[in-house]
Design a protein around this motif. Structure first.
Motif, PDB file in Angstrom:
ATOM      1  N   UNK A 144       0.859  -1.185   0.000  1.00  0.00           N
ATOM      2  CA  UNK A 144       0.000   0.000   0.000  1.00  0.00           C
ATOM      3  C   UNK A 144       0.894   1.234   0.000  1.00  0.00           C
ATOM      4  N   UNK A 145       0.443   2.276  -0.657  1.00  0.00           N
ATOM      5  CA  UNK A 145       1.220   3.520  -0.719  1.00  0.00           C
ATOM      6  C   UNK A 145       0.485   4.596   0.070  1.00  0.00           C
ATOM      7  N   UNK A 146       1.014   4.863   1.250  1.00  0.00           N
ATOM      8  CA  UNK A 146       0.399   5.838   2.159  1.00  0.00           C
ATOM      9  C   UNK A 146       0.749   7.255   1.709  1.00  0.00           C
ATOM     10  N   UNK A 147      -0.246   8.110   1.666  1.00  0.00           N
ATOM     11  CA  UNK A 147      -0.045   9.518   1.287  1.00  0.00           C
ATOM     12  C   UNK A 147       0.635  10.261   2.428  1.00  0.00           C
ATOM     13  N   UNK A 148       1.832  10.796   2.162  1.00  0.00           N
ATOM     14  CA  UNK A 148       2.592  11.536   3.174  1.00  0.00           C
ATOM     15  C   UNK A 148       2.324  13.035   3.101  1.00  0.00           C
ATOM     16  N   UNK A 149       1.832  13.505   1.961  1.00  0.00           N
ATOM     17  CA  UNK A 149       1.659  14.958   1.770  1.00  0.00           C
ATOM     18  C   UNK A 149       0.328  15.456   2.303  1.00  0.00           C
ATOM     19  N   UNK A 150      -0.639  14.571   2.409  1.00  0.00           N
ATOM     20  CA  UNK A 150      -1.954  14.965   2.909  1.00  0.00           C
ATOM     21  C   UNK A 150      -2.901  15.489   1.845  1.00  0.00           C
ATOM     22  N   UNK A 151      -2.448  15.562   0.603  1.00  0.00           N
ATOM     23  CA  UNK A 151      -3.285  16.168  -0.450  1.00  0.00           C
ATOM     24  C   UNK A 151      -4.147  15.175  -1.225  1.00  0.00           C
ATOM     25  N   UNK A 152      -3.892  13.900  -1.071  1.00  0.00           N
ATOM     26  CA  UNK A 152      -4.643  12.909  -1.847  1.00  0.00           C
ATOM     27  C   UNK A 152      -6.140  12.994  -1.548  1.00  0.00           C
ATOM     28  N   UNK A 153      -6.950  12.785  -2.592  1.00  0.00           N
ATOM     29  CA  UNK A 153      -8.402  12.760  -2.418  1.00  0.00           C
ATOM     30  C   UNK A 153      -8.870  11.367  -2.010  1.00  0.00           C
ATOM     31  N   UNK A 154      -7.965  10.386  -2.056  1.00  0.00           N
ATOM     32  CA  UNK A 154      -8.360   9.026  -1.646  1.00  0.00           C
ATOM     33  C   UNK A 154      -7.531   8.599  -0.445  1.00  0.00           C
TER      34      UNK A 154
ATOM     35  N   UNK B 191      -2.698   9.419  -4.341  1.00  0.00           N
ATOM     36  CA  UNK B 191      -3.371   9.447  -5.645  1.00  0.00           C
ATOM     37  C   UNK B 191      -2.562  10.257  -6.660  1.00  0.00           C
ATOM     38  N   UNK B 192      -1.311  10.556  -6.321  1.00  0.00           N
ATOM     39  CA  UNK B 192      -0.436  11.282  -7.254  1.00  0.00           C
ATOM     40  C   UNK B 192      -0.440  12.787  -7.043  1.00  0.00           C
ATOM     41  N   UNK B 193      -1.264  13.288  -6.119  1.00  0.00           N
ATOM     42  CA  UNK B 193      -1.372  14.735  -5.908  1.00  0.00           C
ATOM     43  C   UNK B 193      -0.098  15.372  -5.358  1.00  0.00           C
ATOM     44  N   UNK B 194       0.835  14.558  -4.877  1.00  0.00           N
ATOM     45  CA  UNK B 194       2.091  15.104  -4.322  1.00  0.00           C
ATOM     46  C   UNK B 194       3.029  15.597  -5.415  1.00  0.00           C
ATOM     47  N   UNK B 195       2.751  15.283  -6.666  1.00  0.00           N
ATOM     48  CA  UNK B 195       3.678  15.633  -7.750  1.00  0.00           C
ATOM     49  C   UNK B 195       4.000  17.115  -7.740  1.00  0.00           C
ATOM     50  N   UNK B 196       5.296  17.437  -7.872  1.00  0.00           N
ATOM     51  CA  UNK B 196       5.724  18.823  -7.864  1.00  0.00           C
ATOM     52  C   UNK B 196       6.055  19.324  -6.472  1.00  0.00           C
ATOM     53  N   UNK B 197       5.813  18.495  -5.447  1.00  0.00           N
ATOM     54  CA  UNK B 197       6.163  18.878  -4.074  1.00  0.00           C
ATOM     55  C   UNK B 197       7.347  18.027  -3.626  1.00  0.00           C
ATOM     56  N   UNK B 198       7.830  18.288  -2.408  1.00  0.00           N
ATOM     57  CA  UNK B 198       8.968  17.499  -1.920  1.00  0.00           C
ATOM     58  C   UNK B 198       8.515  16.198  -1.261  1.00  0.00           C
ATOM     59  N   UNK B 199       7.227  15.935  -1.290  1.00  0.00           N
ATOM     60  CA  UNK B 199       6.712  14.724  -0.654  1.00  0.00           C
ATOM     61  C   UNK B 199       6.660  13.545  -1.615  1.00  0.00           C
ATOM     62  N   UNK B 200       6.743  12.369  -1.044  1.00  0.00           N
ATOM     63  CA  UNK B 200       6.583  11.125  -1.794  1.00  0.00           C
ATOM     64  C   UNK B 200       5.848  10.150  -0.891  1.00  0.00           C
ATOM     65  N   UNK B 201       5.084   9.230  -1.466  1.00  0.00           N
ATOM     66  CA  UNK B 201       4.344   8.292  -0.620  1.00  0.00           C
ATOM     67  C   UNK B 201       5.263   7.297   0.077  1.00  0.00           C
ATOM     68  N   UNK B 202       4.773   6.719   1.153  1.00  0.00           N
ATOM     69  CA  UNK B 202       5.510   5.711   1.920  1.00  0.00           C
ATOM     70  C   UNK B 202       4.889   4.350   1.651  1.00  0.00           C
ATOM     71  N   UNK B 203       5.747   3.396   1.280  1.00  0.00           N
ATOM     72  CA  UNK B 203       5.250   2.049   0.997  1.00  0.00           C
ATOM     73  C   UNK B 203       5.047   1.266   2.289  1.00  0.00           C
ATOM     74  N   UNK B 204       3.914   0.614   2.376  1.00  0.00           N
ATOM     75  CA  UNK B 204       3.629  -0.254   3.521  1.00  0.00           C
ATOM     76  C   UNK B 204       3.257  -1.622   2.973  1.00  0.00           C
ATOM     77  N   UNK B 205       3.961  -2.654   3.396  1.00  0.00           N
ATOM     78  CA  UNK B 205       3.635  -4.010   2.954  1.00  0.00           C
ATOM     79  C   UNK B 205       3.062  -4.781   4.139  1.00  0.00           C
ATOM     80  N   UNK B 206       1.878  -5.319   3.957  1.00  0.00           N
ATOM     81  CA  UNK B 206       1.202  -6.038   5.036  1.00  0.00           C
ATOM     82  C   UNK B 206       1.816  -7.422   5.216  1.00  0.00           C
ATOM     83  N   UNK B 207       2.179  -7.757   6.453  1.00  0.00           N
ATOM     84  CA  UNK B 207       2.740  -9.083   6.742  1.00  0.00           C
ATOM     85  C   UNK B 207       1.640 -10.080   7.043  1.00  0.00           C
ATOM     86  N   UNK B 208       0.512  -9.562   7.502  1.00  0.00           N
ATOM     87  CA  UNK B 208      -0.627 -10.439   7.747  1.00  0.00           C
ATOM     88  C   UNK B 208      -1.908  -9.677   7.450  1.00  0.00           C
ATOM     89  N   UNK B 209      -2.973 -10.406   7.260  1.00  0.00           N
ATOM     90  CA  UNK B 209      -4.267  -9.787   7.009  1.00  0.00           C
ATOM     91  C   UNK B 209      -4.868  -9.358   8.343  1.00  0.00           C
TER      92      UNK B 209
END
Ligand code: FES
Ligand code: FES
Length: 79
Positions: free
Chosen positions: A22-32, A37-55
């Protein structure tokens, strides 16, 4: 370092699936929130990857101030 936006001062509970990433929004601008959702483009933010180890249900940070990466560490309670 720019300050991220704060979509909500509380975590987002999400039922994640083992092995899925999962790609967590770090910038706070995503609508989802809490995901990028890609809204960070042009800013210094990038999403943080989270991989689930269990359900299970995890709590993604909605205030974007957690020191625990994508996951809520209760920092929102002091904001
Ligand atoms: Fe916020 Fe991508 S939209 S990190
Ligand atoms: Fe950000 Fe809890 S919602 S630390």
């Amino acid at each position: 370092m720019a300050t991220p936006e704060m979509p909500q001062k509380a975590p987002y509970p999400v039922a994640v699936e083992a092995g899925k990433s999962y790609w967590w929004c770090a910038c706070g601008k995503s609508a989802s929130q809490p995901f990028c959702d890609g809204s960070h483009k042009g800013s210094e933010f990038a999403p943080t990857k989270y991989t689930a180890e269990e359900s299970k249900t995890v709590y993604f940070c909605g205030c974007k101030q957690s020191k625990n990466g994508a996951l809520c560490d209760a920092t929102h309670r002091n904001l």
